[in-house]
Design a protein around this motif. Structure first.
Motif, PDB file in Angstrom:
ATOM      1  N   GLU A  51       0.833  -1.196   0.000  1.00  0.00           N
ATOM      2  CA  GLU A  51       0.000   0.000   0.000  1.00  0.00           C
ATOM      3  C   GLU A  51       0.868   1.245   0.000  1.00  0.00           C
ATOM      4  OE1 GLU A  51      -4.031   1.470   2.227  1.00  0.00           O
ATOM      5  OE2 GLU A  51      -2.450   0.621   3.485  1.00  0.00           O
ATOM      6  N   SER A  59      -4.835   6.698  -1.422  1.00  0.00           N
ATOM      7  CA  SER A  59      -4.032   5.513  -1.163  1.00  0.00           C
ATOM      8  C   SER A  59      -4.250   4.521  -2.298  1.00  0.00           C
ATOM      9  CB  SER A  59      -4.405   4.874   0.179  1.00  0.00           C
ATOM     10  OG  SER A  59      -5.721   4.369   0.144  1.00  0.00           O
ATOM     11  N   MET A 111      -3.530   0.406  -3.139  1.00  0.00           N
ATOM     12  CA  MET A 111      -3.128  -0.895  -2.622  1.00  0.00           C
ATOM     13  C   MET A 111      -3.027  -1.898  -3.767  1.00  0.00           C
ATOM     14  SD  MET A 111      -4.963  -3.365   0.205  1.00  0.00           S
ATOM     15  CE  MET A 111      -4.543  -2.359   1.614  1.00  0.00           C
TER      16      MET A 111
END
Length: 200
Positions: free
Chosen positions: A53, A189, A191
């Motif tokens: 991540e 973010s 991932m």
């Protein structure tokens, strides 16, 4: 109080759990619809994957990286075990969330946090392939084809949208490869997910 950052990490972990459930891509299908995707998402009951991540924050010049393992066991147990840069675990089961960081442990009842519970109910609906429940909370937009698709989730609830503006889930047939969460404040973010036994 349950921190917004931890909430966003939980959203990512829950979505990533879907990636644990699928084997190699099946042979042949011309069309790829939301209905077909939901069917694939609800097919398997447990699994394990690794994740990498990257969090892009406005206050930092470089992304913050973390990595570890994701584990899912139907009907409602999910673990996100961060190994680097520092050990941390998020364990969700039923209405309970346990967060362990070093020697500190926090326990939260999801029912005490309405927006969080709403997101989690929607994620569980995704894992179950329950399109009707999912669409009560999100507007769904599917783009691409079976070999390369992106499902965009747009929160319908205004308070949810004040935390997360959209979630993009990318994959190949029934296998998730990446989850991107765009926050309302501009941070995001990404991932990357690798199921055990699968090449990146």
């Amino acid at each position: 109080m349950f921190k917004a950052a931890s909430t966003r990490l939980l959203f990512a972990a829950l979505l990533a759990a879907a990636s644990l459930l699928y084997g190699p891509p099946a042979a042949a299908a011309e069309a790829w619809t939301v209905a077909q995707l939901m069917q694939a998402l609800g097919k398997h009951r447990s699994g394990q994957a690794t994740f990498l991540e990257r969090k892009y924050l406005a206050v930092l010049d470089q992304p913050v990286e973390s990595s570890g393992e994701l584990r899912f066991q139907a009907p409602d147990r999910l673990e996100k075990i961060t190994l680097k840069p520092r050990p941390e675990s998020l364990i969700l089961e039923g209405n309970n969330l346990s967060v362990t960081r070093g020697k500190k442990q926090f326990n939260v009842r999801l029912s005490d946090y309405g927006e969080v519970a709403g997101f989690i109910d929607s994620i569980r609906a995704t894992l179950a392939g329950d399109r009707d429940t999912l669409e009560r909370t999100y507007a769904l937009h599917l783009a691409g084809n079976a070999e390369r698709w992106t499902l965009t989730l747009l929160p319908r609830n205004t308070r949810m949208a004040e935390v997360v503006s959209r979630i993009n889930i990318a994959g190949t047939r029934g296998l998730l490869r990446e989850i991107e969460i765009l926050q309302a404040d501009g941070d995001r973010s990404v991932m990357e997910i690798v199921a055990m036994g699968q090449a990146r």
